[in-house]
Enzyme design. Sequence first.
Site, PDB file in Angstrom:
ATOM      1  N   HIS A 135     -53.435 -89.776 -24.827  1.00 38.52           N
ATOM      2  CA  HIS A 135     -54.892 -89.935 -24.663  1.00 38.52           C
ATOM      3  C   HIS A 135     -55.241 -91.351 -25.151  1.00 38.52           C
ATOM      4  CE1 HIS A 135     -59.175 -89.233 -25.591  1.00 38.52           C
ATOM      5  NE2 HIS A 135     -59.092 -88.125 -24.886  1.00 38.52           N
ATOM      6  N   ASP A 208     -50.861 -86.499 -32.756  1.00 37.63           N
ATOM      7  CA  ASP A 208     -52.201 -86.172 -32.254  1.00 37.63           C
ATOM      8  C   ASP A 208     -52.167 -84.695 -31.858  1.00 37.63           C
ATOM      9  OD1 ASP A 208     -54.295 -85.573 -30.568  1.00 37.63           O
ATOM     10  OD2 ASP A 208     -54.124 -87.372 -29.337  1.00 37.63           O
ATOM     11  N   GLN A 211     -54.880 -80.985 -28.933  1.00 39.85           N
ATOM     12  CA  GLN A 211     -54.750 -79.863 -27.980  1.00 39.85           C
ATOM     13  C   GLN A 211     -53.802 -78.785 -28.500  1.00 39.85           C
ATOM     14  OE1 GLN A 211     -56.620 -79.527 -25.410  1.00 39.85           O
ATOM     15  NE2 GLN A 211     -57.448 -81.586 -25.197  1.00 39.85           N
ATOM     16  N   LYS A 234     -62.167 -78.462 -30.424  1.00 39.07           N
ATOM     17  CA  LYS A 234     -61.174 -77.910 -29.491  1.00 39.07           C
ATOM     18  C   LYS A 234     -60.521 -76.666 -30.090  1.00 39.07           C
ATOM     19  CE  LYS A 234     -60.233 -82.526 -27.681  1.00 39.07           C
ATOM     20  NZ  LYS A 234     -60.874 -82.572 -26.370  1.00 39.07           N
ATOM     21  N   CYS A 372     -59.030 -89.503 -19.729  1.00 46.18           N
ATOM     22  CA  CYS A 372     -58.712 -90.453 -20.814  1.00 46.18           C
ATOM     23  C   CYS A 372     -57.211 -90.694 -20.926  1.00 46.18           C
ATOM     24  CB  CYS A 372     -59.277 -89.999 -22.157  1.00 46.18           C
ATOM     25  SG  CYS A 372     -61.058 -89.929 -22.198  1.00 46.18           S
TER      26      CYS A 372
END
Length: 415
Positions: A135, A208, A211, A234, A372
Amino acid sequence: MTIAAVGEPSTVQPTTLDVDALRAEFPILAGSSRGKPLIYLDSAATTQKPQAVLDALSHFYASANANIHRGVYELSERATVAYDGARVRVAQFIGASNDSEVVFVRGTTEAINLVARSFPAITPGCTVVVSEMEHHANIVPWQLAGARTVPIPVTDSGELDMVAAEKLIGERPAMLAVVHVSNALGTVNPIAELCRMARAVDVPVLVDGAQAVGHFSVDVAALGCDFYCYSAHKLYGPTGIGVLWAKAPHLAQMPPWQGGGDMIDTVSFERTTFAPAPGKFEAGTPHIAGVIGMVAAIDWLERQDRDALHAHEADLLAHGTELLASIPGLRLVGTAADKIGVLTFTLSGVHPHDLASLLDADGICVRAGHHCTQPLHRRLGLPATTRASLAPYNTRAELDALAGSLNHAAELFAR
Ligand code: PLP
């Protein structure tokens, strides 16, 4: 989760989740869009919120709202206890050994910016190894700090090229910064293996997890990373709040990146000293209600049978993959063996934005564009794609409706 290849019998276990009961906990799902029943297939952008989270937010403002840390009155003490207690809860949630390693930030983007700005190894001209599926939030902050971002290539099926990864890590970059789960492809990356490679050559790893945390349990100690970050929105929680977790020795050597109230020890016109971590990274009044809402989301998620959620999402993914693969002119993008409920695709002759608008007319919310991830789309030779992203509150019937609308669009544009 592992799904069967298209055309093979599904290996997914029958789902035991009471989906109707789960859906009833999300008031928005009973609503409509464009006069049709709402079909929300954009949970990778943000998840919907269960009543438990909405109640926690309104209860906080109705009964405990006060600023934290400096008030001596009971209401402020109540807010302070809730805020500080949240750190302990988050530490448990991600397997951190100490709550002082949990920094509250606005979200994943802010967490990565904080590390890029403050971690001493990130200096102008240094190298940060990322991947082609990152991303923008895990590319641009390093570049703003003057680093060179060098990507691990992604295969045609949407997986990391692990041979190339080992070679790039072996060149000892200042940081390996990699996504746990791709928002555009759904791929679950082998983070523990990447961390092993990085540890062997003393390269710190930032993950990261935007998700990941909403889809499966995460244990930062078991992964072996140095930094982990996520956004509460999220994870069924509110927007504007998230977490940076980092190993204590890293936080100790990182200077504050913003100054103001609450992050100091002493202030004078000659010299200011700072609070220890995590306080030194939390300048100003924090998003107190957001933190409370995030904890409510974590509590809600951990009350669920996570195996059942997982099995249901895997079933939806298998069902959706099969349906979409049968649509003339539809190409699925991202077919990794291990992926979460993300269905990204192109439909021959239809621009993704037009397709998303057609679906919107049927009450179906999907995302169109580059999500993104412009470098990834460039690698795939696609300017844009359409993405339906799933959560356990989705149903097979919703995917049937998606396939119906897509078949209709395919017919329309084939004429
Ligand atoms: N990383 C990934 C993989 C994402 O999917 C997102 C958001 O879509 C982000 C980072 C940025 O998250 P936020 O906008 O909540 O900071």
